[in-house]
Design a protein around this motif. Structure first.
Motif, PDB file in Angstrom:
ATOM      1  N   ALA A 140       0.870  -1.183   0.000  1.00 31.13           N
ATOM      2  CA  ALA A 140       0.000   0.000   0.000  1.00 31.13           C
ATOM      3  C   ALA A 140       0.900   1.224   0.000  1.00 31.13           C
ATOM      4  O   ALA A 140       1.489   1.597   1.011  1.00 31.13           O
ATOM      5  CB  ALA A 140      -0.903  -0.012   1.231  1.00 31.13           C
ATOM      6  N   SER A 141       0.993   1.861  -1.167  1.00 33.56           N
ATOM      7  CA  SER A 141       2.024   2.890  -1.348  1.00 33.56           C
ATOM      8  C   SER A 141       1.582   4.267  -0.883  1.00 33.56           C
ATOM      9  O   SER A 141       2.377   5.211  -0.921  1.00 33.56           O
ATOM     10  CB  SER A 141       2.457   2.929  -2.814  1.00 33.56           C
ATOM     11  N   TRP A 176      -5.351   4.736 -17.329  1.00 31.36           N
ATOM     12  CA  TRP A 176      -6.125   5.035 -16.111  1.00 31.36           C
ATOM     13  C   TRP A 176      -7.567   5.259 -16.530  1.00 31.36           C
ATOM     14  O   TRP A 176      -7.858   6.142 -17.329  1.00 31.36           O
ATOM     15  CB  TRP A 176      -5.557   6.280 -15.406  1.00 31.36           C
TER      16      TRP A 176
HETATM   17  C1  FAD Z   1      -2.651   7.712 -13.184  1.00 26.57           C
HETATM   18  C2  FAD Z   1      -1.730   7.558 -12.025  1.00 26.57           C
HETATM   19  C3  FAD Z   1      -0.435   8.090 -12.094  1.00 26.57           C
HETATM   20  C4  FAD Z   1       0.446   7.895 -11.034  1.00 26.57           C
HETATM   21  N1  FAD Z   1       1.747   8.353 -11.138  1.00 26.57           N
HETATM   22  C5  FAD Z   1       2.659   8.012 -10.194  1.00 26.57           C
HETATM   23  C6  FAD Z   1       4.047   8.302 -10.356  1.00 26.57           C
HETATM   24  O1  FAD Z   1       4.451   8.966 -11.312  1.00 26.57           O
HETATM   25  N2  FAD Z   1       4.926   7.841  -9.441  1.00 26.57           N
HETATM   26  C7  FAD Z   1       4.524   7.129  -8.361  1.00 26.57           C
HETATM   27  O2  FAD Z   1       5.371   6.732  -7.570  1.00 26.57           O
HETATM   28  N3  FAD Z   1       3.215   6.845  -8.171  1.00 26.57           N
HETATM   29  C8  FAD Z   1       2.281   7.258  -9.045  1.00 26.57           C
HETATM   30  N4  FAD Z   1       0.954   6.938  -8.888  1.00 26.57           N
HETATM   31  C9  FAD Z   1       0.568   6.130  -7.750  1.00 26.57           C
HETATM   32  C10 FAD Z   1      -0.189   6.880  -6.661  1.00 26.57           C
HETATM   33  O3  FAD Z   1       0.613   7.872  -6.072  1.00 26.57           O
HETATM   34  C11 FAD Z   1      -0.659   5.802  -5.678  1.00 26.57           C
HETATM   35  O4  FAD Z   1      -1.657   5.061  -6.349  1.00 26.57           O
HETATM   36  C12 FAD Z   1      -1.197   6.385  -4.387  1.00 26.57           C
HETATM   37  O5  FAD Z   1      -0.157   6.899  -3.586  1.00 26.57           O
HETATM   38  C13 FAD Z   1      -1.945   5.314  -3.578  1.00 26.57           C
HETATM   39  O6  FAD Z   1      -1.192   4.167  -3.402  1.00 26.57           O
HETATM   40  P1  FAD Z   1      -1.841   2.727  -3.736  1.00 26.57           P
HETATM   41  O7  FAD Z   1      -2.372   2.759  -5.111  1.00 26.57           O
HETATM   42  O8  FAD Z   1      -0.839   1.706  -3.394  1.00 26.57           O
HETATM   43  O9  FAD Z   1      -3.100   2.631  -2.779  1.00 26.57           O
HETATM   44  P2  FAD Z   1      -3.118   2.058  -1.286  1.00 26.57           P
HETATM   45  O10 FAD Z   1      -1.957   2.580  -0.515  1.00 26.57           O
HETATM   46  O11 FAD Z   1      -3.305   0.594  -1.363  1.00 26.57           O
HETATM   47  O12 FAD Z   1      -4.400   2.745  -0.707  1.00 26.57           O
HETATM   48  C14 FAD Z   1      -5.712   2.342  -1.107  1.00 26.57           C
HETATM   49  C15 FAD Z   1      -6.736   3.167  -0.379  1.00 26.57           C
HETATM   50  O13 FAD Z   1      -6.604   2.994   1.025  1.00 26.57           O
HETATM   51  C16 FAD Z   1      -7.183   4.112   1.675  1.00 26.57           C
HETATM   52  N5  FAD Z   1      -6.274   4.675   2.667  1.00 26.57           N
HETATM   53  C17 FAD Z   1      -4.929   4.748   2.625  1.00 26.57           C
HETATM   54  N6  FAD Z   1      -4.454   5.378   3.722  1.00 26.57           N
HETATM   55  C18 FAD Z   1      -5.537   5.717   4.462  1.00 26.57           C
HETATM   56  C19 FAD Z   1      -5.717   6.422   5.690  1.00 26.57           C
HETATM   57  N7  FAD Z   1      -4.688   6.932   6.365  1.00 26.57           N
HETATM   58  N8  FAD Z   1      -6.989   6.598   6.155  1.00 26.57           N
HETATM   59  C20 FAD Z   1      -8.052   6.112   5.463  1.00 26.57           C
HETATM   60  N9  FAD Z   1      -7.923   5.461   4.294  1.00 26.57           N
HETATM   61  C21 FAD Z   1      -6.699   5.274   3.801  1.00 26.57           C
HETATM   62  C22 FAD Z   1      -7.427   5.191   0.586  1.00 26.57           C
HETATM   63  O14 FAD Z   1      -8.811   5.219   0.241  1.00 26.57           O
HETATM   64  C23 FAD Z   1      -6.602   4.668  -0.569  1.00 26.57           C
HETATM   65  O15 FAD Z   1      -7.077   5.122  -1.828  1.00 26.57           O
HETATM   66  C24 FAD Z   1       0.027   7.187  -9.890  1.00 26.57           C
HETATM   67  C25 FAD Z   1      -1.285   6.708  -9.809  1.00 26.57           C
HETATM   68  C26 FAD Z   1      -2.157   6.888 -10.847  1.00 26.57           C
HETATM   69  C27 FAD Z   1      -3.547   6.331 -10.746  1.00 26.57           C
END
Ligand code: FAD
Length: 414
Positions: free
Chosen positions: A142-143, A216
């Motif tokens: 979970a990033s 996306w």
């Molecule tokens: C089109 C696109 C471009 C992107 N470009 C980049 C890039 O250039 N470089 C890069 O490194 N990343 C990039 N990202 C990634 C983006 O930054 C991550 O998707 C984002 O940080 C969420 O991480 P995850 O997808 O692992 O979701 P997860 O960490 O799995 O989180 C999923 C959900 O958990 C919930 N959650 C998380 N924390 C909490 C909290 N504290 N309280 C309540 N709920 C919570 C939220 O609803 C969240 O959406 C991109 C994403 C997209 C869709």
């Protein structure tokens, strides 16, 4: 706080608007045709960039340009109205070398790179001679909590050896992307915010593999195509480390403030366009004996969009002003506020615009579906809403009284 544009800001805004009208907008249809069939920037881009640079409209989103670095040195507040103009077309920022993720990467390099590193990695970006990406997010963790990032970066002699998998890396699938700033674990035993470091990794390093190009919500990012990558025993010289070992969070944070606010500024410009589209379309179509614009519901949607947009613009200006006054640390709360408010607004206005347009609103003939997808993305990318809302909540002070003795409430009868 004075949000009246300075004469300098107004001068640059007018200049950019004139250039946009004369040189950028007339190429939009050619850009769309190119993007439908290709993955690279269109052939006219280099020529357009040359013209923009000659007009002084270059690297506009970099307030900390050094004397010897090319560009128009504007403050964040001066840049805001210019970014709005660029935001009207998804590809327009590239004409001025103002596109993500290169600008936030340039800011990270300006702040954290050594003079030698700047020569090698920053200057080619400032000249638009190359493209870059920032690799943090990983499919297996979970990033949104960056302390989870698991890619390993192990010191071996004068190198680091990198192993891991990244995805949703904006710009990594661009054919001209020559390097990534990769975040990974250098010391698993350190304090949780000191475990990670950032390092420059050339895309052509042995062991770097572009696994696939991602979309996306069905939309491709044609300016900075999104990639999934693997790193298998990728060997990079230790001199590529950006900042000190353990500075990974610091580097990521330096670039995230500007990345977030620039997205918001551009989104406000996109919302202006959506309102114009709603006005034009609703005035042209009739149902049940009236033009659509004569219906109260539609007038209300447009008026509400205007209310939301003006609120968001003020918040964006305040955030830009705070960044100018006190840097990233002083603007932390404002960045979170704007990062939550603007994507929600964009999503709402795009949704209304889609409704006003009927079926056409979801087609490729308008930018509305992309605006909707973009708003949705911004609620997740660069930190999901919930993470920012948590930050905002944490900064909310507890009042110095309890409910029982609050001077604002009526006394309880004895
Ligand atoms: C089109 C696109 C471009 C992107 N470009 C980049 C890039 O250039 N470089 C890069 O490194 N990343 C990039 N990202 C990634 C983006 O930054 C991550 O998707 C984002 O940080 C969420 O991480 P995850 O997808 O692992 O979701 P997860 O960490 O799995 O989180 C999923 C959900 O958990 C919930 N959650 C998380 N924390 C909490 C909290 N504290 N309280 C309540 N709920 C919570 C939220 O609803 C969240 O959406 C991109 C994403 C997209 C869709």
């Amino acid at each position: 706080m004075d949000f009246n544009p300075s004469s300098r800001s107004e001068q640059w805004r007018s200049k950019l608007q004139a250039f946009f009208d004369a040189e950028v907008l007339p190429r939009h249809r050619a850009w769309l045709a190119h993007a439908a069939a290709n993955q690279d920037s269109p052939p006219f881009m280099a020529e357009l960039q040359k013209k923009a640079r000659a007009a002084g409209l270059w690297n506009l989103g970099l307030p900390e340009l050094a004397e010897d670095e090319p560009g128009t040195k504007l403050t964040n507040l001066e840049y805001a109205p210019l970014a709005e103009i660029m935001g009207r077309l998804f590809w327009a920022p590239e004409a001025f070398n103002c596109q993500a993720p290169d600008v936030p990467n340039m800011i990270a390099l300006q702040n954290c790179a050594t003079p030698e590193q700047k020569k090698r990695w920053l200057y080619p970006l400032l000249e638009a001679k190359t493209r870059s990406a920032f690799g943090m997010t990983e499919p297996d963790v979970a990033s949104s909590d960056a302390t989870n990032i698991a890619t390993r970066m192990v010191r071996d002699g004068s190198d680091y050896v990198i192993n891991g998998r990244k995805w949703f890396i904006t710009g990594a699938a661009h054919p001209r992307c020559s390097f990534l700033i990769v975040m990974g674990v250098t010391d698993a035993d350190a304090d949780r915010t000191r475990r990670h470091s950032c390092i420059m990794v050339p895309m052509d390093s042995p062991g770097v593999r572009l696994v696939r190009r991602l979309s996306w919500m069905g939309c491709q990012d044609h300016v900075a195509p999104i990639g999934e990558l693997t790193f298998e025993n990728v060997r990079v010289p230790a001199e590529n480390l950006l900042g000190a070992e353990g500075d990974g969070f610091k580097v990521a944070q330096v670039r995230l403030g500007p990345a977030r606010i620039h997205h918001c500024m551009r989104s406000i410009g996109l919302c202006e366009l959506l309102i114009e589209l709603m006005m034009a379309r609703a005035a042209e179509r009739s149902t049940f004996g009236r033009t659509i614009i004569q219906y109260d519901t539609v007038q209300r949607w447009i008026a509400e969009a205007r209310v939301e947009l003006e609120q968001a613009r003020l918040l964006a200006y305040r955030c830009a002003w705070a960044l100018d006054q006190s840097g990233h640390h002083g603007a932390w709360r404002d960045v979170s506020l704007i990062k939550v408010a603007v994507p929600a607004m964009l999503q709402k206005i795009a949704d209304r615009a889609m409704q006003v347009f009927g079926a056409m609103g979801g087609s490729e003939d308008t930018p509305i579906h992309q605006a909707l997808a973009w708003g949705r993305l911004l609620r997740i990318g660069d930190g999901p809403d919930e993470v920012h809302l948590r930050q905002i909540f944490r900064m909310e002070p507890m009042p110095p009284w309890s409910i029982a003795d609050s001077p604002y409430l009526a006394a309880r009868p004895a």
